[in-house]
Motif scaffolding. Structure first.
Motif: not given
Length: 559
Positions: A254-266
């Motif tokens: 799930s932390l990998a999904l968190v990282a992907l979402s944060l990249v999109a957010f940035l």
């Protein structure tokens, strides 16, 4: 800002933080702790980060991560190609039957993704409805990356459609007309003025589409295996459902999904912060809309074709299955009847209780996420309070948490022995799960709406003696209400049919719509399950429309 204004901004920020701590931080902290300390439930803080190291050293993770990004980007691209032209036309021109198209394009939100996918499978598979009626099947296309992309696009593109239509409508044609006065062509005025001013709503909706795509469970589970295209959610599901249960490994993925979402957010923040998108007025300008002229018929055909594919095909498949006495009997008149609908309305297997539970939880989730989302968005966009960036990040984190992981996080958080009160095994834990999963819907839409409202409007109210709360309630909130109300209606629709968290967290003896349908499928009563799905879709379409009409009559939402 004076002392009173600073106090008001600080109070707003603290209210946003309190809501986000309860809804988002609690399950996310539980997941983070579980990924860091795999033996935490036994009170052992050893083996620090072992699950994370193990997960990220797995060669299959790279493949699943790559597939997840590819699928998310493909769905974003397809949704933009499909929705942006429709949204712009809907906003700037007088489209015949415009409200009818809005309703038809809202219906995909009411269709659970796993139900819509099953409808497409039953339509396009060998001996499916298409082959029975027209003599062909498209199984090779369906069970492929392309098929997954198209089906997920039909489920998610309305997010972009409604965001673009509302934000472009708020901008109106008047700014482009000014550009035309100074010599710009219609195309140049659109690309250089109208579309850039609509960037907040567009980027927010595309972010939601990407996040929804990378965490969607139903379609990849149904089609990804036969397409040979595993994604991160498949890996998480395997670790949670297959023996031995690996909660720590699921949390690590799930932390990998968190990282992907944060990249999109940035990326979204970078686009938004490059320039200002504020306008003087945030209200839709329907009087600026123009006639379609010769394009009237082509536009109607395009809207009709997309509405048929996104809504008509899955709805007809659901209805055909619900009317079938037996699935093996096919589309034959002697195999059709209303016995499954009669069973639903006679409360067979607790159908009416499940319906009432889901509708109540959907309304509650819409109200809570609307309140927390608009307060958080105002804090981020319109205040200078310290920590507002943390608030912004917390509103987007749920995008990266699959429902199954949110459910696990809530179980871990609310099962601590020292708690004086626990939400576990009560309807409250379902409400918390729905709010955590769906909070980005309201917060992202409200953020985009606030970014289009000039600071001078609130400042003028403060100069005239209005308090911070009065300026927010009487000026800012009405201006963002069209976007906020649309988002809350989406939350209601999505919460009413949420599946994964409902299956894991539903209290003993309590059913929701999704768990009822799922159990009927497991028991082989597919017709009864589809009948319940059809009734649910109709109700969750009518209820938002009634609520929207009431809001329009009170003047909170423009006609």
């Amino acid at each position: 800002m004076n002392a009173k204004g600073m106090a008001g901004a600080s109070g707003t920020a603290w209210a946003a933080i309190a809501g986000l701590l309860l809804i988002v931080a609690v399950p996310f902290a539980a997941i983070l702790l579980q990924a860091s300390f795999p033996q935490l439930s036994q009170g052992n803080f050893g083996e620090f980060l072992t699950p994370v190291v193990s997960a990220f050293s797995d060669t299959s993770l790279l493949r699943m991560g790559r597939n997840t990004v590819i699928l998310g980007l493909l769905v974003v691209l397809a949704s933009a190609i499909l929705a942006v032209p429709l949204g712009v036309i809907r906003a700037l021109y007088r489209v015949p039957f415009a409200r009818v198209w809005d309703v038809l394009l809202l219906v995909p939100f009411m269709i659970p993704p796993y139900i819509a996918t099953l409808g497409w499978i039953m339509t396009l598979q060998p001996r499916g409805y298409a082959q029975q009626l027209f003599g062909f099947n498209l199984a090779p296309v369906l069970f492929s990356v392309f098929g997954m992309t198209i089906i997920m696009t039909f489920n998610t593109f309305p997010v972009v459609y409604f965001a673009v239509s509302r934000t472009v409508e708020a901008v109106g044609a008047r700014y482009a007309d000014v550009g035309r006065v100074f010599g710009a062509s219609p195309r140049r005025a659109f690309w250089r003025i109208t579309l850039p001013l609509s960037a907040p709503g567009l980027t927010a909706s595309l972010l939601l589409v990407f996040a929804s795509s990378i965490e969607e469970y139903g379609t990849p589970a149904a089609l990804g295996g036969r397409a040979g295209f595993p994604v991160l959610v498949n890996g998480i599901d395997t670790r949670v459902s297959d023996w031995p249960i690996d909660l720590a490994g699921a949390a690590a993925l799930s932390l990998a999904l968190v990282a992907l979402s944060l990249v999109a957010f940035l990326v979204q923040r970078w686009i938004i912060n490059r320039r200002s998108y504020q306008t003087v007025s945030g209200k839709p300008q329907s009087k600026d809309k123009r006639e379609l002229g010769r394009a009237r018929l082509p536009v109607l055909l395009i809207f009709g074709a997309i509405a048929f594919l996104a809504t008509g095909v899955p709805m007809l498949a659901i209805l055909a299955t619900a009317l079938s006495r037996t699935i093996s009997g096919g589309l034959a008149l002697d195999n059709m009847g209303l016995q499954n609908f009669v069973a639903v309305f006679s409360n067979s297997a607790g159908a009416l209780g499940a319906l009432g539970n889901s509708l109540s939880l959907g309304i509650g989730a819409a109200l809570v996420t609307g309140l927390v989302g608009v307060v958080a968005a105002y804090t981020v966009v319109k205040t200078k309070t310290r920590g507002r960036n943390v608030v912004d990040v917390m509103t987007v984190l749920p995008n990266a948490l699959p429902g199954i992981v949110v459910a696990v996080g809530l179980i871990l958080a609310w099962n601590m022995p020292a708690l004086p009160f626990t939400a576990y095994n009560t309807p409250l834990i379902l409400l918390l799960a729905y709010c955590c999963i769906l909070l980005p819907q309201t917060s992202r839409y409200a953020t985009a709406a606030f970014q289009q409202v000039g600071d001078n409007l609130e400042a003028a109210a403060r100069v005239c003696g209005a308090s911070a709360s009065t300026a927010f309630r009487r000026i800012m909130l009405p201006l963002v209400m069209p976007s906020l109300a649309s988002a809350m209606l989406l939350v209601f629709a999505l919460a009413s049919r949420e599946l994964v968290a409902s299956i894991i967290l539903a209290p003993v003896g309590m059913q929701t719509i999704a768990t009822f349908i799922w159990r009927q499928f497991e028991q082989g009563s597919m017709g009864l399950g589809m009948a319940m799905a059809f009734v649910t879709i109709i109700l969750t379409t009518l209820i938002p429309l009634v609520l929207l009409k009431l809001l329009q009559r009170t003047g909170l939402v423009a006609e």
